[in-house]
Design a protein around this motif. Structure first.
Motif, PDB file in Angstrom:
ATOM      1  N   ASP A  30       0.829  -1.211   0.000  1.00 45.19           N
ATOM      2  CA  ASP A  30       0.000   0.000   0.000  1.00 45.19           C
ATOM      3  C   ASP A  30       0.862   1.259   0.000  1.00 45.19           C
ATOM      4  O   ASP A  30       0.581   2.222  -0.729  1.00 45.19           O
ATOM      5  CB  ASP A  30      -0.924   0.016   1.220  1.00 45.19           C
ATOM      6  CG  ASP A  30      -1.958  -1.097   1.186  1.00 45.19           C
ATOM      7  OD1 ASP A  30      -2.249  -1.600   0.086  1.00 45.19           O
ATOM      8  OD2 ASP A  30      -2.474  -1.447   2.267  1.00 45.19           O
ATOM      9  N   VAL A  31       1.909   1.275   0.829  1.00 43.97           N
ATOM     10  CA  VAL A  31       2.801   2.438   0.913  1.00 43.97           C
ATOM     11  C   VAL A  31       3.478   2.670  -0.433  1.00 43.97           C
ATOM     12  O   VAL A  31       3.530   3.800  -0.934  1.00 43.97           O
ATOM     13  CB  VAL A  31       3.861   2.240   2.014  1.00 43.97           C
ATOM     14  CG1 VAL A  31       4.891   3.375   1.970  1.00 43.97           C
ATOM     15  CG2 VAL A  31       3.207   2.186   3.395  1.00 43.97           C
ATOM     16  N   CYS A  32       3.998   1.608  -1.010  1.00 38.67           N
ATOM     17  CA  CYS A  32       4.687   1.698  -2.295  1.00 38.67           C
ATOM     18  C   CYS A  32       3.751   2.226  -3.377  1.00 38.67           C
ATOM     19  O   CYS A  32       4.101   3.150  -4.126  1.00 38.67           O
ATOM     20  CB  CYS A  32       5.245   0.330  -2.684  1.00 38.67           C
ATOM     21  SG  CYS A  32       6.085   0.287  -4.285  1.00 38.67           S
ATOM     22  N   GLU A  43      11.644   2.010  -8.448  1.00 40.86           N
ATOM     23  CA  GLU A  43      12.974   1.699  -7.928  1.00 40.86           C
ATOM     24  C   GLU A  43      13.226   2.408  -6.600  1.00 40.86           C
ATOM     25  O   GLU A  43      13.677   1.792  -5.633  1.00 40.86           O
ATOM     26  CB  GLU A  43      14.039   2.103  -8.943  1.00 40.86           C
ATOM     27  CG  GLU A  43      15.454   1.784  -8.469  1.00 40.86           C
ATOM     28  CD  GLU A  43      16.515   2.149  -9.492  1.00 40.86           C
ATOM     29  OE1 GLU A  43      17.664   1.711  -9.314  1.00 40.86           O
ATOM     30  OE2 GLU A  43      16.185   2.877 -10.455  1.00 40.86           O
ATOM     31  N   TYR A  44      12.909   3.694  -6.548  1.00 43.54           N
ATOM     32  CA  TYR A  44      13.150   4.455  -5.322  1.00 43.54           C
ATOM     33  C   TYR A  44      12.262   3.953  -4.183  1.00 43.54           C
ATOM     34  O   TYR A  44      12.736   3.768  -3.052  1.00 43.54           O
ATOM     35  CB  TYR A  44      12.883   5.942  -5.562  1.00 43.54           C
ATOM     36  CG  TYR A  44      13.303   6.823  -4.411  1.00 43.54           C
ATOM     37  CD1 TYR A  44      14.611   7.278  -4.305  1.00 43.54           C
ATOM     38  CD2 TYR A  44      12.393   7.201  -3.424  1.00 43.54           C
ATOM     39  CE1 TYR A  44      15.005   8.096  -3.252  1.00 43.54           C
ATOM     40  CE2 TYR A  44      12.767   8.017  -2.372  1.00 43.54           C
ATOM     41  CZ  TYR A  44      14.079   8.464  -2.288  1.00 43.54           C
ATOM     42  OH  TYR A  44      14.471   9.252  -1.232  1.00 43.54           O
ATOM     43  N   ALA A  45      10.981   3.709  -4.466  1.00 52.09           N
ATOM     44  CA  ALA A  45      10.067   3.224  -3.429  1.00 52.09           C
ATOM     45  C   ALA A  45      10.520   1.886  -2.881  1.00 52.09           C
ATOM     46  O   ALA A  45      10.494   1.650  -1.665  1.00 52.09           O
ATOM     47  CB  ALA A  45       8.655   3.120  -3.996  1.00 52.09           C
ATOM     48  N   ASN A  46      10.965   0.994  -3.767  1.00 51.16           N
ATOM     49  CA  ASN A  46      11.437  -0.321  -3.321  1.00 51.16           C
ATOM     50  C   ASN A  46      12.699  -0.200  -2.476  1.00 51.16           C
ATOM     51  O   ASN A  46      12.814  -0.840  -1.421  1.00 51.16           O
ATOM     52  CB  ASN A  46      11.710  -1.213  -4.536  1.00 51.16           C
ATOM     53  CG  ASN A  46      10.474  -1.977  -4.983  1.00 51.16           C
ATOM     54  OD1 ASN A  46      10.251  -3.116  -4.602  1.00 51.16           O
ATOM     55  ND2 ASN A  46       9.647  -1.333  -5.805  1.00 51.16           N
ATOM     56  N   LYS A  47      13.643   0.601  -2.955  1.00 54.29           N
ATOM     57  CA  LYS A  47      14.883   0.747  -2.191  1.00 54.29           C
ATOM     58  C   LYS A  47      14.620   1.338  -0.809  1.00 54.29           C
ATOM     59  O   LYS A  47      15.273   0.969   0.172  1.00 54.29           O
ATOM     60  CB  LYS A  47      15.863   1.627  -2.966  1.00 54.29           C
ATOM     61  CG  LYS A  47      16.509   0.916  -4.147  1.00 54.29           C
ATOM     62  CD  LYS A  47      17.535   1.795  -4.843  1.00 54.29           C
ATOM     63  CE  LYS A  47      18.222   1.034  -5.967  1.00 54.29           C
ATOM     64  NZ  LYS A  47      19.238   1.861  -6.668  1.00 54.29           N
ATOM     65  N   PHE A  48      13.667   2.264  -0.724  1.00 55.35           N
ATOM     66  CA  PHE A  48      13.322   2.861   0.561  1.00 55.35           C
ATOM     67  C   PHE A  48      12.752   1.811   1.505  1.00 55.35           C
ATOM     68  O   PHE A  48      13.169   1.691   2.659  1.00 55.35           O
ATOM     69  CB  PHE A  48      12.307   3.983   0.356  1.00 55.35           C
ATOM     70  CG  PHE A  48      12.415   5.090   1.364  1.00 55.35           C
ATOM     71  CD1 PHE A  48      12.846   6.351   0.979  1.00 55.35           C
ATOM     72  CD2 PHE A  48      12.100   4.882   2.696  1.00 55.35           C
ATOM     73  CE1 PHE A  48      12.954   7.391   1.903  1.00 55.35           C
ATOM     74  CE2 PHE A  48      12.206   5.903   3.627  1.00 55.35           C
ATOM     75  CZ  PHE A  48      12.633   7.166   3.236  1.00 55.35           C
ATOM     76  N   LEU A  49      11.805   1.032   1.011  1.00 61.23           N
ATOM     77  CA  LEU A  49      11.115   0.057   1.864  1.00 61.23           C
ATOM     78  C   LEU A  49      11.942  -1.197   2.123  1.00 61.23           C
ATOM     79  O   LEU A  49      11.578  -2.019   2.968  1.00 61.23           O
ATOM     80  CB  LEU A  49       9.774  -0.313   1.235  1.00 61.23           C
ATOM     81  CG  LEU A  49       8.743   0.831   1.262  1.00 61.23           C
ATOM     82  CD1 LEU A  49       7.574   0.523   0.340  1.00 61.23           C
ATOM     83  CD2 LEU A  49       8.251   1.082   2.674  1.00 61.23           C
ATOM     84  N   LEU A  50      13.054  -1.332   1.417  1.00 59.42           N
ATOM     85  CA  LEU A  50      13.961  -2.456   1.657  1.00 59.42           C
ATOM     86  C   LEU A  50      15.227  -2.013   2.391  1.00 59.42           C
ATOM     87  O   LEU A  50      16.101  -2.825   2.667  1.00 59.42           O
ATOM     88  CB  LEU A  50      14.350  -3.119   0.327  1.00 59.42           C
ATOM     89  CG  LEU A  50      13.228  -3.870  -0.389  1.00 59.42           C
ATOM     90  CD1 LEU A  50      13.681  -4.313  -1.776  1.00 59.42           C
ATOM     91  CD2 LEU A  50      12.765  -5.075   0.417  1.00 59.42           C
ATOM     92  N   SER A  51      15.290  -0.724   2.716  1.00 57.77           N
ATOM     93  CA  SER A  51      16.472  -0.199   3.389  1.00 57.77           C
ATOM     94  C   SER A  51      16.522  -0.668   4.840  1.00 57.77           C
ATOM     95  O   SER A  51      15.583  -0.452   5.615  1.00 57.77           O
ATOM     96  CB  SER A  51      16.458   1.329   3.353  1.00 57.77           C
ATOM     97  OG  SER A  51      17.450   1.860   4.206  1.00 57.77           O
ATOM     98  N   TYR A  52      17.636  -1.262   5.217  1.00 57.96           N
ATOM     99  CA  TYR A  52      17.814  -1.719   6.588  1.00 57.96           C
ATOM    100  C   TYR A  52      17.678  -0.563   7.564  1.00 57.96           C
ATOM    101  O   TYR A  52      17.063  -0.676   8.627  1.00 57.96           O
ATOM    102  CB  TYR A  52      19.180  -2.379   6.765  1.00 57.96           C
ATOM    103  CG  TYR A  52      19.511  -2.671   8.208  1.00 57.96           C
ATOM    104  CD1 TYR A  52      19.030  -3.829   8.833  1.00 57.96           C
ATOM    105  CD2 TYR A  52      20.254  -1.769   8.969  1.00 57.96           C
ATOM    106  CE1 TYR A  52      19.301  -4.082  10.170  1.00 57.96           C
ATOM    107  CE2 TYR A  52      20.530  -2.016  10.307  1.00 57.96           C
ATOM    108  CZ  TYR A  52      20.054  -3.169  10.903  1.00 57.96           C
ATOM    109  OH  TYR A  52      20.311  -3.416  12.226  1.00 57.96           O
ATOM    110  N   PHE A  53      18.230   0.590   7.192  1.00 57.18           N
ATOM    111  CA  PHE A  53      18.269   1.732   8.095  1.00 57.18           C
ATOM    112  C   PHE A  53      16.892   2.369   8.296  1.00 57.18           C
ATOM    113  O   PHE A  53      16.698   3.153   9.219  1.00 57.18           O
ATOM    114  CB  PHE A  53      19.254   2.780   7.565  1.00 57.18           C
ATOM    115  CG  PHE A  53      20.663   2.288   7.511  1.00 57.18           C
ATOM    116  CD1 PHE A  53      21.422   2.181   8.670  1.00 57.18           C
ATOM    117  CD2 PHE A  53      21.226   1.899   6.310  1.00 57.18           C
ATOM    118  CE1 PHE A  53      22.725   1.705   8.627  1.00 57.18           C
ATOM    119  CE2 PHE A  53      22.535   1.425   6.260  1.00 57.18           C
ATOM    120  CZ  PHE A  53      23.284   1.327   7.412  1.00 57.18           C
ATOM    121  N   LYS A  54      15.939   2.053   7.422  1.00 52.56           N
ATOM    122  CA  LYS A  54      14.624   2.661   7.527  1.00 52.56           C
ATOM    123  C   LYS A  54      13.537   1.692   8.003  1.00 52.56           C
ATOM    124  O   LYS A  54      12.618   2.089   8.722  1.00 52.56           O
ATOM    125  CB  LYS A  54      14.209   3.257   6.169  1.00 52.56           C
ATOM    126  CG  LYS A  54      15.022   4.481   5.786  1.00 52.56           C
ATOM    127  CD  LYS A  54      14.850   5.588   6.816  1.00 52.56           C
ATOM    128  CE  LYS A  54      15.674   6.807   6.499  1.00 52.56           C
ATOM    129  NZ  LYS A  54      15.595   7.834   7.547  1.00 52.56           N
TER     130      LYS A  54
END
Length: 324
Positions: A30-32, A43-54
Motif C-alpha cells: 500500500d505504501v509503495c 525503484e526508489y520506493a522499493n529501495k526505501f522500503l527495503l532499506s535496513y536503516f529505515k
C-alpha cells in the motif's frame, strides 16, 4: 557475520530492477503504491522500503507513547503545559518584533493573526527551542509493523502510519536524496520541524521568499503555519481581539467544566467522523460564539480542546502586551 550479510544485501539492492510493488508485507504494498501514485519511481520506493536503516530499525519509545493510556495522559497534561507557557509570553512578543516583516507578510497573504501563529509555534516547539530526537519514517514504520488491526483505532493508526510513510518517501524523492540520507528529525509522534507538521501536511508548507519550504527555518515555519490554517481551517479573516471576552476567566471556567464532564468539548456537540456526542462548553453561550468560531479553526491544527484554549490565551496575552 552481520557485516557480510549487510554487504550482500546492499549488493542485491544496487543491482536489482524494480517495476512493481510486490512485498511480503501487505502494508508496504500500500505504501509503495501510494508513493508511486505521487510520482515516485518503483525503484526508489522499493529501495526505501527495503532499506535496513529505515525499515529494520524500530523506535520503541515512540511506539510506547502512542499507546492509548499515554495519549490520555498527554491530553491531561495539556492544561499544565498551557499554564507553564504563559510565562513565555514576553518571549513571544520579542519574537513577533524580531520577525515582524515575515508576520506582516503572513497576515496580508493568508489572513491569519500573527499572535495565533506565534502561539502555535511556542506550544509546538517553544519557538524552535525544543529539538526533535526521533526519525519520522522510523516512527511510522514501527507503528505500522507493530500494530495489529483489531480495533477501529488500531486500523486508523495503521492507515495513518502508511499515508505518512508514503508522504515521506515522496518528499525525499523530490529532494533527490537517497533513502539513507532521508532523515526527518521528529517528535515521538512523527511531527516535523518548528511547526510540527505531520508528513501528510507537507503539502501546506510554504517558503518565505523561497520555492521550497524548510520547516526547520523560522521564516518558513511562520508562513507554513499560516498557509495550513488558511487552507485546511479556512482561517481567512483576522481575529478582532476586542470581540474576545475575558480569556483568562473563560480558560479557568473551561478547565472546571472539563473536570466535571468526562465527555467535554470546548466547541463541539458531536463528532463529524464517529457517532459520538460531547458535553459542549461554548455551544449554548452566545457571548462565546465568536471565540468558538476561531477555536474550531485552531482545532484543525490540533484537535485538543485544551490546545485550542491555550493558543487563544497565549495569543490574546501577546496581543495585549504588543498593544502597550
Amino acid at each position: 557475520m552481520f557485516k557480510i550479510f549487510f554487504i550482500l544485501s546492499l549488493g542485491t539492492l544496487l543491482f536489482a530492477k524494480y517495476d512493481n510493488c510486490e512485498f511480503k508485507n501487505k502494508d508496504y504494498i500500500d505504501v509503495c503504491n501510494s508513493a508511486v501514485k505521487n510520482g515516485v519511481s518503483y525503484e526508489y520506493a522499493n529501495k526505501f522500503l527495503l532499506s535496513y536503516f529505515k525499515t529494520k530499525k524500530f523506535d520503541e519509545i515512540s511506539y510506547k507513547y502512542l499507546q492509548p493510556k499515554y495519549i490520555t495522559t498527554h491530553k491531561k497534561n495539556e492544561k499544565k503545559a498551557n499554564n507553564v507557557l504563559v510565562k513565555y509570553v514576553p518571549d513571544m512578543v520579542k519574537h513577533l518584533k524580531e520577525y515582524s516583516e515575515v508576520y506582516d507578510f503572513a497576515e496580508q497573504k493568508y489572513g491569519v493573526n500573527r499572535e495565533i501563529i506565534a502561539a502555535i509555534l511556542i506550544k509546538e516547539t517553544r519557538l524552535g527551542k525544543i529539538k526533535p530526537t526521533h526519525d519520522a519514517f522510523i516512527v511510522f514504520n514501527t507503528l505500522v509493523v507493530r500494530t495489529e488491526p483489531n480495533t477501529p483505532r488500531e486500523k486508523w493508526l495503521i492507515n495513518m502510519g502508511k499515508t505518512n510513510m508514503a508522504s515521506i518517501i515522496t518528499h525525499c524523492y523530490k529532494k533527490e536524496v537517497t533513502p539513507e540520507e532521508c532523515t526527518l528529525p521528529s517528535s515521538y509522534a512523527g511531527a516535523v520541524g518548528i511547526p510540527q507538521f505531520m508528513p501528510n501536511s507537507f503539502v501546506y508548507a510554504h517558503g518565505y521568499k523561497t520555492k521550497i519550504a524548510d520547516l526547520t527555518k523560522m521564516e518558513d515555519a511562520i508562513t507554513s503555519t499560516a498557509n495550513f490554517l488558511r487552507q485546511k481551517a479556512e482561517f481567512t479573516e483576522l481575529i478582532e481581539w476586542s470581540k474576545i471576552p475575558d480569556i483568562v476567566s473563560i480558560e479557568s471556567k473551561w478547565y472546571d467544566y472539563e473536570f466535571e464532564n468526562e465527555n467535554a468539548s470546548l466547541v463541539y456537540e458531536k463528532s463529524s467522523k464517529a457517532d459520538k456526542t460531547y458535553d459542549c462548553f461554548a455551544c449554548d453561550k452566545e457571548e462565546l460564539q465568536y471565540l468558538r468560531t476561531y477555536a474550531k479553526k485552531i482545532m484543525r491544527y490540533n484537535n485538543s480542546s485544551n490546545y485550542a484554549i491555550g493558543v487563544m490565551r497565549l495569543a490574546y496575552d501577546a496581543h495585549t502586551m504588543l498593544e502597550k
